[in-house]
Motif scaffolding. Structure first.
Motif, PDB file in Angstrom:
ATOM      1  N   LEU A 278    -103.936  51.550  39.967  1.00  0.00           N
ATOM      2  CA  LEU A 278    -103.951  50.203  39.394  1.00  0.00           C
ATOM      3  C   LEU A 278    -103.456  50.227  37.970  1.00  0.00           C
ATOM      4  CD1 LEU A 278    -104.652  47.208  39.532  1.00  0.00           C
ATOM      5  CD2 LEU A 278    -106.999  47.803  38.890  1.00  0.00           C
ATOM      6  N   ARG A 279    -103.895  51.204  37.199  1.00  0.00           N
ATOM      7  CA  ARG A 279    -103.438  51.288  35.817  1.00  0.00           C
ATOM      8  C   ARG A 279    -101.935  51.491  35.752  1.00  0.00           C
ATOM      9  NH1 ARG A 279    -101.950  54.620  31.865  1.00  0.00           N
ATOM     10  NH2 ARG A 279    -102.690  54.216  29.749  1.00  0.00           N
ATOM     11  N   HIS A 280    -101.413  52.336  36.625  1.00  0.00           N
ATOM     12  CA  HIS A 280     -99.976  52.582  36.620  1.00  0.00           C
ATOM     13  C   HIS A 280     -99.207  51.319  37.015  1.00  0.00           C
ATOM     14  CE1 HIS A 280     -96.179  54.654  36.954  1.00  0.00           C
ATOM     15  NE2 HIS A 280     -96.054  54.284  38.208  1.00  0.00           N
ATOM     16  N   ALA A 281     -99.771  50.542  37.929  1.00  0.00           N
ATOM     17  CA  ALA A 281     -99.095  49.314  38.358  1.00  0.00           C
ATOM     18  C   ALA A 281     -99.104  48.239  37.285  1.00  0.00           C
ATOM     19  CB  ALA A 281     -99.756  48.780  39.629  1.00  0.00           C
ATOM     20  N   CYS A 282    -100.142  48.263  36.441  1.00  0.00           N
ATOM     21  CA  CYS A 282    -100.299  47.198  35.444  1.00  0.00           C
ATOM     22  C   CYS A 282     -99.924  47.628  34.029  1.00  0.00           C
ATOM     23  CB  CYS A 282    -101.742  46.698  35.443  1.00  0.00           C
ATOM     24  SG  CYS A 282    -102.196  45.810  36.958  1.00  0.00           S
ATOM     25  N   ILE A 283    -100.069  48.915  33.721  1.00  0.00           N
ATOM     26  CA  ILE A 283     -99.749  49.440  32.392  1.00  0.00           C
ATOM     27  C   ILE A 283     -99.008  50.747  32.592  1.00  0.00           C
ATOM     28  CG2 ILE A 283    -100.665  50.252  30.189  1.00  0.00           C
ATOM     29  CD1 ILE A 283    -103.132  48.536  30.718  1.00  0.00           C
ATOM     30  N   ALA A 284     -97.763  50.804  32.194  1.00  0.00           N
ATOM     31  CA  ALA A 284     -96.932  51.967  32.474  1.00  0.00           C
ATOM     32  C   ALA A 284     -97.474  53.220  31.790  1.00  0.00           C
ATOM     33  CB  ALA A 284     -95.493  51.706  32.033  1.00  0.00           C
ATOM     34  N   GLU A 285     -97.017  54.378  32.242  1.00  0.00           N
ATOM     35  CA  GLU A 285     -97.558  55.641  31.749  1.00  0.00           C
ATOM     36  C   GLU A 285     -97.274  55.876  30.275  1.00  0.00           C
ATOM     37  OE1 GLU A 285     -96.030  58.606  34.345  1.00  0.00           O
ATOM     38  OE2 GLU A 285     -97.504  58.232  35.904  1.00  0.00           O
ATOM     39  N   ARG A 294     -95.967  40.843  36.492  1.00  0.00           N
ATOM     40  CA  ARG A 294     -97.225  41.299  37.082  1.00  0.00           C
ATOM     41  C   ARG A 294     -98.444  40.880  36.260  1.00  0.00           C
ATOM     42  NH1 ARG A 294     -95.941  47.632  38.617  1.00  0.00           N
ATOM     43  NH2 ARG A 294     -94.170  47.239  40.014  1.00  0.00           N
ATOM     44  N   HIS A 295     -98.232  40.484  35.041  1.00  0.00           N
ATOM     45  CA  HIS A 295     -99.367  40.232  34.152  1.00  0.00           C
ATOM     46  C   HIS A 295    -100.393  39.257  34.714  1.00  0.00           C
ATOM     47  CE1 HIS A 295     -97.573  41.878  30.144  1.00  0.00           C
ATOM     48  NE2 HIS A 295     -97.493  42.731  31.139  1.00  0.00           N
ATOM     49  N   PRO A 296     -99.994  38.100  35.270  1.00  0.00           N
ATOM     50  CA  PRO A 296    -101.012  37.183  35.785  1.00  0.00           C
ATOM     51  C   PRO A 296    -101.891  37.815  36.859  1.00  0.00           C
ATOM     52  CG  PRO A 296     -98.923  36.052  35.548  1.00  0.00           C
ATOM     53  CD  PRO A 296     -98.640  37.516  35.333  1.00  0.00           C
ATOM     54  N   ASP A 297    -101.280  38.554  37.804  1.00  0.00           N
ATOM     55  CA  ASP A 297    -102.078  39.191  38.847  1.00  0.00           C
ATOM     56  C   ASP A 297    -102.949  40.300  38.283  1.00  0.00           C
ATOM     57  OD1 ASP A 297    -101.142  37.579  40.864  1.00  0.00           O
ATOM     58  OD2 ASP A 297     -99.533  38.946  41.466  1.00  0.00           O
ATOM     59  N   THR A 303    -109.986  40.776  35.482  1.00  0.00           N
ATOM     60  CA  THR A 303    -111.043  39.805  35.189  1.00  0.00           C
ATOM     61  C   THR A 303    -112.161  39.909  36.218  1.00  0.00           C
ATOM     62  OG1 THR A 303    -109.489  38.287  34.121  1.00  0.00           O
ATOM     63  CG2 THR A 303    -111.560  37.356  34.901  1.00  0.00           C
ATOM     64  N   ARG A 304    -111.802  40.113  37.501  1.00  0.00           N
ATOM     65  CA  ARG A 304    -112.835  40.321  38.526  1.00  0.00           C
ATOM     66  C   ARG A 304    -113.587  41.625  38.245  1.00  0.00           C
ATOM     67  NH1 ARG A 304    -110.638  36.278  39.021  1.00  0.00           N
ATOM     68  NH2 ARG A 304    -109.791  35.195  40.846  1.00  0.00           N
ATOM     69  N   MET A 305    -112.849  42.671  37.906  1.00  0.00           N
ATOM     70  CA  MET A 305    -113.493  43.953  37.640  1.00  0.00           C
ATOM     71  C   MET A 305    -114.403  43.882  36.425  1.00  0.00           C
ATOM     72  SD  MET A 305    -110.425  46.705  38.363  1.00  0.00           S
ATOM     73  CE  MET A 305    -111.411  48.047  37.728  1.00  0.00           C
ATOM     74  N   ALA A 306    -114.052  43.065  35.443  1.00  0.00           N
ATOM     75  CA  ALA A 306    -114.863  42.934  34.232  1.00  0.00           C
ATOM     76  C   ALA A 306    -116.198  42.265  34.509  1.00  0.00           C
ATOM     77  CB  ALA A 306    -114.099  42.151  33.167  1.00  0.00           C
ATOM     78  N   GLN A 307    -116.341  41.670  35.681  1.00  0.00           N
ATOM     79  CA  GLN A 307    -117.615  41.072  36.091  1.00  0.00           C
ATOM     80  C   GLN A 307    -118.434  42.022  36.951  1.00  0.00           C
ATOM     81  OE1 GLN A 307    -116.075  37.662  38.140  1.00  0.00           O
ATOM     82  NE2 GLN A 307    -115.542  36.566  36.268  1.00  0.00           N
ATOM     83  N   SER A 308    -117.887  43.218  37.222  1.00  0.00           N
ATOM     84  CA  SER A 308    -118.578  44.188  38.060  1.00  0.00           C
ATOM     85  C   SER A 308    -119.845  44.675  37.379  1.00  0.00           C
ATOM     86  CB  SER A 308    -117.647  45.378  38.334  1.00  0.00           C
ATOM     87  OG  SER A 308    -118.342  46.430  38.971  1.00  0.00           O
ATOM     88  N   GLU A 309    -120.836  45.002  38.207  1.00  0.00           N
ATOM     89  CA  GLU A 309    -122.063  45.603  37.683  1.00  0.00           C
ATOM     90  C   GLU A 309    -121.927  47.106  37.507  1.00  0.00           C
ATOM     91  OE1 GLU A 309    -125.152  44.562  36.626  1.00  0.00           O
ATOM     92  OE2 GLU A 309    -124.224  42.596  36.523  1.00  0.00           O
TER      93      GLU A 309
END
Length: 410
Positions: A278-285, A294-297, A303-309
């Motif tokens: 996921l990091r590679h897909a959203c933030i290059a190496e 890709r930024h909106p997705d 944002t969903r992950m930031a709500q994870s417990e």
């Protein structure tokens, strides 16, 4: 300080070994199964030099050994005997689970069988990876639509995969049908994505889901309950104190502590994702953001992950959101969220060390890690919000919080 905070977690990983059998050339759990000393860890790495994360695993084991108190010979002998007796008790429990008609009993047996097959470096009884293969096949047969069984099949399979009849692709399709609103389910496809269009299709579908939830707590409680039913040997006061010092706890350990620790080691070995795809897909190496399309997705997913417990999911998500929104108006919001999270982590070090592992681990599985951490801090009278101007000591985190970017490279 962070090493001490996770000291009993590292020890749990060392004691628990690998829950699933697999290819030792790439699976650190398999390569380091049963390894408890620095010397053994170095030998394991020499046997499997290409194992993923092998160097870091060796460093963790050696650091834990260096920090471990030196016990008198009698106490050491008592610790070793307790572990031998505990392995035998768990083996007996696995025998009972394997005759059950409940798919989750069979799933627990599949996870426990290979981990507790070794005693003093030699096979103990008949518990081999063949038992795990048999139990997991039974779990799949008895629970064809059980989401937890499907998660385990999608993540990995025990023993010889062909003999177990595992089909991770089919399991992933079942999960998508059973939990279509779970971002974590869709993100599992990233590991097999073949090209850029497929990566972007997966990101779009994952961003459209409403929640991010891994089966960590559900599996942890299942394994805890299975281990708790074993006829574990009693602990003398000397043993409880010695083992507490090994784990860095401020109080003697009890059976619940050891049970929770072992269940945690097994669970995290299976469930925690790498997050690297996921990091590679959203933030290059090279630390430059991925294509803007890709930024909106990516922002939606994080944002969903930031709500994870789950603390690690939340921490990685917030760090990524900070970077993706560094020049956007909402960037200040995410930077403050990241500061608040690391304040909780920082201020929770001592209270968690005093309470962990059993109470903290079980609460984190039942209510979530964030709720568990906040509960420990509240009980200790520690503030949940950081003081004005507080920043973590870590240079990278300080830079992310203040600028939205990692520090410049030399």
């Amino acid at each position: 300080m962070r090493l001490r905070f996770h000291g009993w977690m590292v020890l749990a990983g060392i004691c628990g070994g690998s829950a699933w059998a697999g290819d030792a050339s790439s699976d650190p759990g398999q390569a380091f199964a049963g390894v408890t000393t620095c010397a053994e860890a170095r030998q394991a790495l020499a046997r499997h030099p290409g194992v993923t994360g092998g160097g870091a695993r060796v460093e963790a084991i050696c650091a834990a050994e260096a920090a471990r108190p030196r016990h008198e010979p009698d106490a050491q002998a008592e610790i070793r005997q307790w572990h031998r007796d505990n392995v035998a008790a768990i083996g007996q429990q696995v025998r009972g689970l394997m005759i059950s008609q409940d798919p989750r009993d069979q799933l627990a047996a599949a996870l426990l069988a290979p981990t507790y097959q070794l005693e003093g470096g030699e096979a103990a009884g008949e518990w081999t990876t063949d038992a795990a293969t048999t139990a997991f096949a039974a779990a799949r047969r008895l629970g064809p639509d059980d989401p937890l069984v499907a998660w385990m099949e999608a993540l990995d399979c025990p023993g010889a995969k062909a003999a177990a009849g595992c089909d991770p692709h089919a399991a992933m399709q079942r999960l998508q049908r059973l939990a279509p609103d779970n971002t974590a389910v869709w993100l599992q496809q990233l590991r097999d994505a073949l090209d850029e269009p497929e990566v972007e299709r997966i990101l779009s579908r994952a961003a459209a889901a409403r929640r991010y939830q891994l089966p960590l707590g559900e599996l942890g409680l299942l394994l805890y309950d299975a281990l708790d039913q074993a006829d574990a040997p009693p602990m003398s006061p000397r043993l409880a104190t010695a083992m507490a010092s090994d784990m860095g706890l401020a109080r003697p350990v009890g059976r619940r502590d050891m049970t929770a620790m072992h269940a945690m080691a097994l669970t995290t070995a299976v469930v925690l994702p790498t997050y690297a795809r996921l990091r590679h897909a959203c933030i290059a190496e090279d630390d430059v953001p991925a294509p803007a399309r890709r930024h909106p997705d990516c922002i939606g997913i994080y944002t969903r992950m930031a709500q994870s417990e789950l603390l690690i999911s939340r921490a990685l998500a917030l760090a990524s959101l900070v970077r993706l929104t560094a020049d956007a108006p909402e960037g200040a919001h995410w930077r403050e969220r990241l500061r608040e999270l690391h304040w909780l982590w920082h201020s929770g070090l001592e209270p968690v060390n005093a309470q962990a592992p059993a109470d903290y681990i079980l609460t984190s599985w039942r209510k979530g890690e964030m709720a568990a951490l906040e509960g420990v801090l509240a009980a200790a009278g520690s503030p949940l919000a950081p003081p004005d101007g507080w920043l973590p000591e870590n240079e990278r985190l300080r830079s992310l919080i203040t600028t939205g970017r990692p520090p410049a490279r030399d």
